[in-house]
Design a protein around this motif. Structure first.
Motif, PDB file in Angstrom:
ATOM      1  N   HIS A   6       1.270  -5.517   0.394  1.00  0.00           N
ATOM      2  CA  HIS A   6       1.535  -6.522   1.419  1.00  0.00           C
ATOM      3  C   HIS A   6       1.656  -5.817   2.766  1.00  0.00           C
ATOM      4  O   HIS A   6       1.630  -4.586   2.847  1.00  0.00           O
ATOM      5  N   ILE A   7       1.753  -6.574   3.832  1.00  0.00           N
ATOM      6  CA  ILE A   7       1.817  -6.000   5.172  1.00  0.00           C
ATOM      7  C   ILE A   7       3.068  -5.146   5.318  1.00  0.00           C
ATOM      8  O   ILE A   7       4.154  -5.516   4.844  1.00  0.00           O
ATOM      9  N   GLY A   8       2.913  -4.011   5.980  1.00  0.00           N
ATOM     10  CA  GLY A   8       3.999  -3.069   6.133  1.00  0.00           C
ATOM     11  C   GLY A   8       4.732  -3.202   7.455  1.00  0.00           C
ATOM     12  O   GLY A   8       5.100  -4.296   7.878  1.00  0.00           O
ATOM     13  N   PHE A   9       4.879  -2.086   8.171  1.00  0.00           N
ATOM     14  CA  PHE A   9       5.684  -2.056   9.386  1.00  0.00           C
ATOM     15  C   PHE A   9       5.110  -1.035  10.360  1.00  0.00           C
ATOM     16  O   PHE A   9       4.248  -0.229   9.999  1.00  0.00           O
ATOM     17  N   LYS A  10       5.575  -1.062  11.599  1.00  0.00           N
ATOM     18  CA  LYS A  10       5.134  -0.076  12.582  1.00  0.00           C
ATOM     19  C   LYS A  10       6.001   1.173  12.498  1.00  0.00           C
ATOM     20  O   LYS A  10       7.181   1.119  12.137  1.00  0.00           O
ATOM     21  N   ALA A  11       5.407   2.295  12.889  1.00  0.00           N
ATOM     22  CA  ALA A  11       6.095   3.573  12.767  1.00  0.00           C
ATOM     23  C   ALA A  11       7.271   3.715  13.726  1.00  0.00           C
ATOM     24  O   ALA A  11       8.063   4.659  13.586  1.00  0.00           O
ATOM     25  N   ASP A  12       7.404   2.820  14.696  1.00  0.00           N
ATOM     26  CA  ASP A  12       8.561   2.890  15.579  1.00  0.00           C
ATOM     27  C   ASP A  12       9.778   2.188  14.979  1.00  0.00           C
ATOM     28  O   ASP A  12      10.828   2.072  15.622  1.00  0.00           O
ATOM     29  N   TYR A  57      11.367   4.231   9.480  1.00  0.00           N
ATOM     30  CA  TYR A  57      10.171   5.050   9.279  1.00  0.00           C
ATOM     31  C   TYR A  57      10.455   6.298   8.450  1.00  0.00           C
ATOM     32  O   TYR A  57       9.763   6.577   7.458  1.00  0.00           O
ATOM     33  N   ALA A  58      11.473   7.084   8.821  1.00  0.00           N
ATOM     34  CA  ALA A  58      11.746   8.323   8.099  1.00  0.00           C
ATOM     35  C   ALA A  58      12.123   8.039   6.645  1.00  0.00           C
ATOM     36  O   ALA A  58      11.643   8.712   5.718  1.00  0.00           O
ATOM     37  N   ASP A  59      13.002   7.061   6.432  1.00  0.00           N
ATOM     38  CA  ASP A  59      13.391   6.721   5.058  1.00  0.00           C
ATOM     39  C   ASP A  59      12.191   6.295   4.229  1.00  0.00           C
ATOM     40  O   ASP A  59      12.066   6.680   3.061  1.00  0.00           O
ATOM     41  N   MET A  60      11.286   5.509   4.823  1.00  0.00           N
ATOM     42  CA  MET A  60      10.145   5.007   4.069  1.00  0.00           C
ATOM     43  C   MET A  60       9.133   6.108   3.762  1.00  0.00           C
ATOM     44  O   MET A  60       8.454   6.063   2.734  1.00  0.00           O
ATOM     45  N   LEU A  81      -2.234   7.172 -18.526  1.00  0.00           N
ATOM     46  CA  LEU A  81      -2.990   5.950 -18.259  1.00  0.00           C
ATOM     47  C   LEU A  81      -3.800   5.993 -16.979  1.00  0.00           C
ATOM     48  O   LEU A  81      -4.534   5.037 -16.691  1.00  0.00           O
ATOM     49  N   ALA A  82      -3.664   7.023 -16.179  1.00  0.00           N
ATOM     50  CA  ALA A  82      -4.333   7.001 -14.874  1.00  0.00           C
ATOM     51  C   ALA A  82      -4.858   8.374 -14.526  1.00  0.00           C
ATOM     52  O   ALA A  82      -4.208   9.386 -14.788  1.00  0.00           O
ATOM     53  N   TYR A  83      -6.038   8.399 -13.923  1.00  0.00           N
ATOM     54  CA  TYR A  83      -6.509   9.650 -13.362  1.00  0.00           C
ATOM     55  C   TYR A  83      -6.147   9.747 -11.885  1.00  0.00           C
ATOM     56  O   TYR A  83      -6.277  10.805 -11.260  1.00  0.00           O
ATOM     57  N   ALA A  84      -5.668   8.647 -11.301  1.00  0.00           N
ATOM     58  CA  ALA A  84      -5.156   8.678  -9.932  1.00  0.00           C
ATOM     59  C   ALA A  84      -4.144   7.556  -9.780  1.00  0.00           C
ATOM     60  O   ALA A  84      -4.377   6.430 -10.238  1.00  0.00           O
ATOM     61  N   THR A  85      -3.023   7.857  -9.151  1.00  0.00           N
ATOM     62  CA  THR A  85      -1.999   6.851  -8.892  1.00  0.00           C
ATOM     63  C   THR A  85      -1.176   7.311  -7.707  1.00  0.00           C
ATOM     64  O   THR A  85      -1.047   8.518  -7.468  1.00  0.00           O
ATOM     65  N   GLY A  86      -0.640   6.367  -6.944  1.00  0.00           N
ATOM     66  CA  GLY A  86       0.132   6.758  -5.771  1.00  0.00           C
ATOM     67  C   GLY A  86       0.613   5.553  -5.002  1.00  0.00           C
ATOM     68  O   GLY A  86       0.496   4.404  -5.454  1.00  0.00           O
ATOM     69  N   ALA A  87       1.178   5.831  -3.823  1.00  0.00           N
ATOM     70  CA  ALA A  87       1.733   4.758  -2.998  1.00  0.00           C
ATOM     71  C   ALA A  87       1.641   5.141  -1.537  1.00  0.00           C
ATOM     72  O   ALA A  87       1.484   6.320  -1.191  1.00  0.00           O
ATOM     73  N   ASN A  88       1.735   4.139  -0.668  1.00  0.00           N
ATOM     74  CA  ASN A  88       1.763   4.339   0.779  1.00  0.00           C
ATOM     75  C   ASN A  88       2.908   3.529   1.345  1.00  0.00           C
ATOM     76  O   ASN A  88       3.136   2.387   0.943  1.00  0.00           O
ATOM     77  N   SER A  89       3.640   4.108   2.292  1.00  0.00           N
ATOM     78  CA  SER A  89       4.851   3.472   2.809  1.00  0.00           C
ATOM     79  C   SER A  89       4.582   2.170   3.551  1.00  0.00           C
ATOM     80  O   SER A  89       5.449   1.300   3.625  1.00  0.00           O
ATOM     81  N   GLY A  90       3.398   2.022   4.133  1.00  0.00           N
ATOM     82  CA  GLY A  90       3.090   0.835   4.915  1.00  0.00           C
ATOM     83  C   GLY A  90       3.220   1.032   6.406  1.00  0.00           C
ATOM     84  O   GLY A  90       3.102   0.075   7.179  1.00  0.00           O
ATOM     85  N   ALA A  91       3.458   2.276   6.849  1.00  0.00           N
ATOM     86  CA  ALA A  91       3.622   2.533   8.287  1.00  0.00           C
ATOM     87  C   ALA A  91       2.275   2.575   8.990  1.00  0.00           C
ATOM     88  O   ALA A  91       1.300   3.106   8.465  1.00  0.00           O
ATOM     89  N   GLY A  92       2.230   2.007  10.189  1.00  0.00           N
ATOM     90  CA  GLY A  92       1.060   2.092  11.057  1.00  0.00           C
ATOM     91  C   GLY A  92       1.529   2.327  12.473  1.00  0.00           C
ATOM     92  O   GLY A  92       2.602   1.847  12.869  1.00  0.00           O
ATOM     93  N   PHE A  93       0.778   3.050  13.254  1.00  0.00           N
ATOM     94  CA  PHE A  93       1.230   3.382  14.604  1.00  0.00           C
ATOM     95  C   PHE A  93       0.933   2.287  15.621  1.00  0.00           C
ATOM     96  O   PHE A  93       1.752   2.010  16.489  1.00  0.00           O
ATOM     97  N   LEU A  94      -0.218   1.665  15.538  1.00  0.00           N
ATOM     98  CA  LEU A  94      -0.584   0.671  16.534  1.00  0.00           C
ATOM     99  C   LEU A  94      -0.323  -0.754  16.063  1.00  0.00           C
ATOM    100  O   LEU A  94      -0.240  -1.675  16.873  1.00  0.00           O
ATOM    101  N   ARG A  95      -0.201  -0.946  14.788  1.00  0.00           N
ATOM    102  CA  ARG A  95       0.167  -2.234  14.198  1.00  0.00           C
ATOM    103  C   ARG A  95       0.686  -1.932  12.802  1.00  0.00           C
ATOM    104  O   ARG A  95       0.477  -0.835  12.269  1.00  0.00           O
ATOM    105  N   PRO A  96       1.402  -2.862  12.182  1.00  0.00           N
ATOM    106  CA  PRO A  96       1.873  -2.613  10.820  1.00  0.00           C
ATOM    107  C   PRO A  96       0.727  -2.271   9.883  1.00  0.00           C
ATOM    108  O   PRO A  96      -0.347  -2.872   9.933  1.00  0.00           O
ATOM    109  N   GLY A  97       0.946  -1.275   9.051  1.00  0.00           N
ATOM    110  CA  GLY A  97      -0.052  -0.913   8.061  1.00  0.00           C
ATOM    111  C   GLY A  97       0.096  -1.769   6.814  1.00  0.00           C
ATOM    112  O   GLY A  97       0.615  -2.879   6.873  1.00  0.00           O
TER     113      GLY A  97
END
Length: 541
Positions: A298-304, A308-311, A336-352
């Motif tokens: 889902h939509i994340g947040f801006k890096a400001d 940000y640091a906690d995420m 079960l996976a050859y690749a798995t991971g996550a992204n915090s959702g931060a974006g600099f110019l708009r929410p990631g």
């Protein structure tokens, strides 16, 4: 701008292998020597960031200029950050922004053709590049210091008065058509595109993709208009770094850009983002694969954001490496996976976009989906253990140094931060915030930024081989058609059919392209060639 993923270079990998092979021949008694026990090594804290300030000036037309001298090498680098966006393109001409940015350089300026630029820049070992992306437009150069005046002048020509010749526009369209034709070839490309459709909505500017029809509709007049919308001095931050004297460079920049007229019109706003909606399931069929993919997003947040640091630490603990929960539980323990991971959702110019994903066999999609979903929920319900916190925070802090791998990064970051509206000491604040991350603060940030009940579940793969029916995921499954619409010119014609006029035009283009490269004799004279490239590898699990 703030990519802290660790990178492993071939030389470093070779060194590690050499050490490993060397240790294998060491007697057992030596291997037990505490001096060689990694668990007993003392790792000092990272030093505070040494503050280096580029000079800042503003021209009369609003162009912001950052300069930072470095005389280690006789090289000058320049990069402009422009408040322009490909999202401003009309819905029936998607692809216009990227095409305009490409042809600004390939087509040259009113004074010098693109082919002339190719030859001249190659002769002096220089380069110029231009782009228009979703979040910003850029134009940059690299040259020897002795050629700075000439190359800076050529950059100004391309930024201010691009020519947009028809032949270069057509060549760029050929490239876009090739991308369209192959966009369903790679699973990750399909997953990324489907996720954008699912989160933003298929008709959103953030999810639109070029189609044959939208590319065919683009004209030279459209390119001229898009360029004028994006490039103006009062929307530009220009950063120059390297072997020059500040006073000399200020005069050169003023001469190249000082009489560029500012745009009195307000900078168009980026399209609004949709609110997070309720939980949904979106499926895109891809039957030519043995591996399928699932992602929660889902939509994340801006890096400001204060989170940000906690995420960023949360990302590392959840799915940011070999010691993350997703890697351990989905890949290592369950296989079960050859690749798995996550992204915090931060974006600099708009929410990631926040996401957690897994690529797995077709017959284990639902099992992997359950595990990923459970881990996302758990990271928002209970704090990580002290050991998980230490490992994740140390990894983020230790990879932090890659922000300063190149001395030029300080200057370019200053320009980017100004364009994006961030304080110049953003990284210093971020480093301090990392030191304050606790399991409790990370849990609170995760609860604010991740809403499990509003995550979109996206599945791409071969449905008939899934371990459970799609209906088991949710009562309603939205099916997405990823079929590529045919070009308008072929919509009513037999596949592969072409008119005599089209064939003649095609032969003409091929001949012109060959002649530009020196004709048949030049091609026949080629015996061998070499290529130089730089590759960065991110090991994210």
């Amino acid at each position: 701008m703030n990519d802290r993923k660790p990178r492993i270079r071939p030389a470093a990998l070779a060194a590690l292998l050499a050490v490993a092979l060397g240790l294998s021949s060491v007697p057992a008694s030596a291997a037990l020597d505490p001096r060689f026990d990694p668990s007993k090594l003392t790792i000092p804290s990272l030093h505070p960031i040494k503050e280096v300030k580029p000079s800042r000036a503003v021209l009369g037309n609003g162009l912001v200029l950052y300069l930072l001298e470095n005389h280690d090498l006789p090289v000058v680098l320049g990069q402009s950050y422009v408040k322009g966006s490909s999202l401003w393109e009309p819905a029936n001409k998607v692809g216009l922004g990227g095409l305009t940015g490409e042809v600004m350089r390939s087509g040259g300026s009113a004074a010098h053709s693109g082919d002339w630029l190719d030859d001249r820049l190659a002769a002096i070992g220089a380069s110029i590049s231009t782009r228009i992306d979703e979040d910003l437009a850029t134009a940059g150069f690299r040259c020897l210091s002795e050629n700075t005046k000439e190359v800076l002048g050529l950059l100004a020509e391309v930024m201010r008065k691009p020519a947009f010749p028809e032949d270069k526009i057509e060549l760029s369209k050929v490239s876009l058509r090739r991308q369209i034709a192959g966009r369903n070839d790679e699973m990750l490309d399909v997953l990324q595109r489907t996720s954008a459709f699912a989160v933003y909505g298929k008709d959103s500017p953030y999810a639109r993709v070029p189609e044959y029809a939208t590319v065919e509709a683009i004209t030279r007049a459209d390119c001229v208009k898009m360029h004028a919308q994006c490039f103006a001095p009062n929307r530009t931050v220009l950063v120059i770094y390297g072997d020059f004297k500040k006073s000399d460079m200020q005069r050169l920049v003023a001469g190249a850009f000082g009489d560029w007229k500012r745009d009195p019109a307000a900078t168009p706003a980026l399209p609004p983002l949709p609110a997070r909606a309720g939980n949904r399931v979106v499926f895109a069929p891809k039957d030519d694969v043995t591996q399928s993919a699932v992602v929660f997003t889902h939509i994340g947040f801006k890096a400001d954001s204060p989170d940000y640091a906690d995420m960023e630490v949360l990302e590392r603990a959840l799915g940011g490496g070999f010691q993350s929960r997703l890697f351990n539980h989905v890949r290592t323990q369950r296989g079960l996976a050859y690749a798995t991971g996550a992204n915090s959702g931060a974006g600099f110019l708009r929410p990631g976009l926040f996401f957690a994903y897994s690529l797995t066999r077709n017959d284990s999609v639902m099992a992997a989906l359950d595990l990923v979903r459970d881990e996302v929920r758990r990271i928002t319900r209970e704090p990580v253990t002290p050991e998980e916190l230490k490992v994740a925070r140390d990894a983020v802090q230790n990879s932090f140094v890659f922000n300063f791998e190149q001395p030029s990064a300080v200057a370019f970051r200053a320009g980017f931060y100004e364009m994006a509206g961030y304080p110049q000491d953003f990284l210093q604040r971020y480093q301090k915030a990392l030191e304050s991350v606790t399991a409790t603060s990370m849990l609170a940030a995760g609860q604010r930024q991740i809403e499990p009940d509003k995550l979109v579940t996206v599945i791409v793969g071969k449905e008939k081989e899934f371990d459970r029916p799609l209906a088991a995921v949710g009562p309603t499954v939205e099916r997405m058609d990823i079929t590529i619409p045919p070009p308008p010119s072929k919509a009513g014609a037999a596949a592969g059919a072409a008119s005599p006029e089209a064939l003649a035009r095609g032969r003409e283009w091929l001949k012109r392209a060959a002649d530009k490269a020196g004709g048949a004799p030049a091609w026949a004279a080629i015996k061998s060639w070499s290529e130089d490239s730089k590759v960065s590898v991110s090991m994210g699990g």
